[in-house]
Design an enzyme around this catalytic site. Structure first.
Site, mmCIF file in Angstrom:
data_model
loop_
_atom_site.group_PDB
_atom_site.id
_atom_site.type_symbol
_atom_site.label_atom_id
_atom_site.label_comp_id
_atom_site.label_asym_id
_atom_site.label_seq_id
_atom_site.Cartn_x
_atom_site.Cartn_y
_atom_site.Cartn_z
ATOM 1 N N GLN A 16 12.690 10.890 46.779
ATOM 2 C CA GLN A 16 12.450 9.967 47.851
ATOM 3 C C GLN A 16 12.184 8.771 47.656
ATOM 4 O OE1 GLN A 16 10.596 13.316 50.576
ATOM 5 N NE2 GLN A 16 11.438 11.560 51.935
ATOM 6 N N SER A 97 9.981 14.643 41.553
ATOM 7 C CA SER A 97 9.609 15.227 42.873
ATOM 8 C C SER A 97 10.661 16.076 43.365
ATOM 9 C CB SER A 97 8.960 14.261 43.917
ATOM 10 O OG SER A 97 8.562 15.099 45.303
ATOM 11 N N LEU A 98 11.356 15.301 44.732
ATOM 12 C CA LEU A 98 12.630 16.113 45.008
ATOM 13 C C LEU A 98 13.609 16.191 44.123
ATOM 14 C CD1 LEU A 98 14.581 16.869 47.432
ATOM 15 C CD2 LEU A 98 15.084 14.368 47.764
ATOM 16 N N ARG A 122 12.494 21.960 53.104
ATOM 17 C CA ARG A 122 11.282 21.503 52.160
ATOM 18 C C ARG A 122 11.063 20.240 53.103
ATOM 19 N NH1 ARG A 122 10.816 17.441 48.167
ATOM 20 N NH2 ARG A 122 9.158 17.744 46.664
ATOM 21 N N HIS A 206 2.400 15.560 47.856
ATOM 22 C CA HIS A 206 1.939 15.834 46.526
ATOM 23 C C HIS A 206 0.250 15.792 46.678
ATOM 24 C CE1 HIS A 206 5.554 16.020 44.726
ATOM 25 N NE2 HIS A 206 5.953 14.884 45.084
ATOM 26 N N GLN A 255 4.484 22.426 43.126
ATOM 27 C CA GLN A 255 4.838 20.835 43.272
ATOM 28 C C GLN A 255 4.443 20.028 44.611
ATOM 29 O OE1 GLN A 255 8.670 19.416 44.561
ATOM 30 N NE2 GLN A 255 9.203 18.804 42.340
#
Length: 318
Positions: A16, A97-98, A122, A206, A255
């Site tokens: 993102q 991440s994503l 998510r 996170h 995560q």
């Protein structure tokens, strides 16, 4: 520029923040598989992802539940174009991440349709986990990891505030409750940070505020078929490769509330013999970060036709 080959190259998928209006438009004209991939994603999710990322509105594009599937589709689309044009599969994959979900799709651990549903869920779970205005993320540039941890401790005052992204050398993002984050901005500036600012995000990713989203995500992941990846994927949580489906489920859950260890990820890839990292998706955020992590690392991107063709020519020259 160093010649590329499959044994010394890794692909990195952005997360993102890499979304933008008009993203991949030029590439989709040159490589129609880009649009076809978005069309496939739109059929799965029931709305026009391509139109949203091309026409907006921008506020909707930037909402977590929409930006996540749009970026997943972008990473997969560029990967498909790369393979279609004769590009070779790399030795390793990683995602910020994503972006880890795109890496897993391209490693054939997930079906694309399943991953789309997963990241849409998510994003929705992350968005609803923390009321608007309660959480925040801040970017800090120019301070050591040790100083960052001390600032988190001093600013928290009983609230949640922890490192969320170790993005590059001296560039860290913190996440937590908004009051603690606001205090940390002041402390970081007083400590000599080059940059210390609140980020325009609606979700404090996170950190422990995402624990409830992670618990619900664990349930969702149980219903998804996961295969052993055909290309090793370095995971954010522990900077390790996992091959067992249950291990992959676990690290994807962790995560959500654990920091993205991107500096260590790129360092480990270099230690494994990777001399080139190619950013696979829109934008060039990771390319900028990667250049500052390992000196001499070849960093390339695929987000424009010129960049794509240069990388392809470089590989075919081997």
């Amino acid at each position: 520029m160093t010649s590329l080959n499959s044994s010394n190259t890794a692909f990195a998928f952005p997360g993102q923040g890499s979304q933008s209006l008009g993203m991949l438009a030029e590439l989709s004209t040159a490589y129609p598989i880009i649009y076809a991939t978005y069309d496939e994603a739109s059929t799965v999710l029931g709305y026009d992802l391509w139109r949203l990322c091309q026409e907006g509105p921008e506020e909707k594009l930037n909402r977590t539940e929409f930006s996540q599937p749009i970026l997943l589709a972008g990473g997969v689309a560029v990967w498909r174009a790369w393979l279609q044009q004769g590009g070779k599969k790399p030795a390793f994959l990683a995602g910020h991440s994503l972006g880890e979900y795109a890496a897993l799709v391209c490693a054939e651990a997930f079906a694309f349709s399943d991953a789309l549903k997963l990241v849409a869920e998510r994003g929705r779970l992350m968005q609803e986990a923390v009321p608007v205005g309660k959480g925040a993320m801040i970017a800090i540039v120019g301070l050591s990891d040790e100083k960052i941890l001390a600032i988190c401790s001093d600013a928290a005052q009983g609230q949640i505030l922890t490192p969320a992204n170790y993005n590059s050398i001296g560039q860290t993002v913190l996440a937590g409750e908004v009051e603690a984050a606001t205090r940390a901005v002041v402390l970081a500036k007083n400590a000599g940070a080059k940059i210390a600012k609140l980020l325009p995000v609606s979700v404090p990713s996170h950190c422990e505020l995402m624990r409830s989203a992670a618990e619900k995500m664990a349930e969702t992941l149980q219903d998804i078929k996961i295969n052993s990846p055909k290309i090793p994927v370095i995971h954010n949580v522990d900077v390790a490769v996992h091959t067992e489906p249950e291990e992959i489920r676990l690290v994807l859950v962790q995560q959500l509330y654990s920091p993205v260890r991107w500096v260590e990820t790129i360092t480990v890839l270099a230690e494994k013999g990777m001399t080139a990292i190619i950013e696979c998706g829109p934008g060039k955020v990771l390319t900028g970060l990667n250049r500052r992590i390992v000196s001499g690392l070849e960093t390339l991107m695929l987000g424009t036709v010129v960049d794509f063709e240069n990388a392809l020519k470089n590989e075919k020259a081997v």
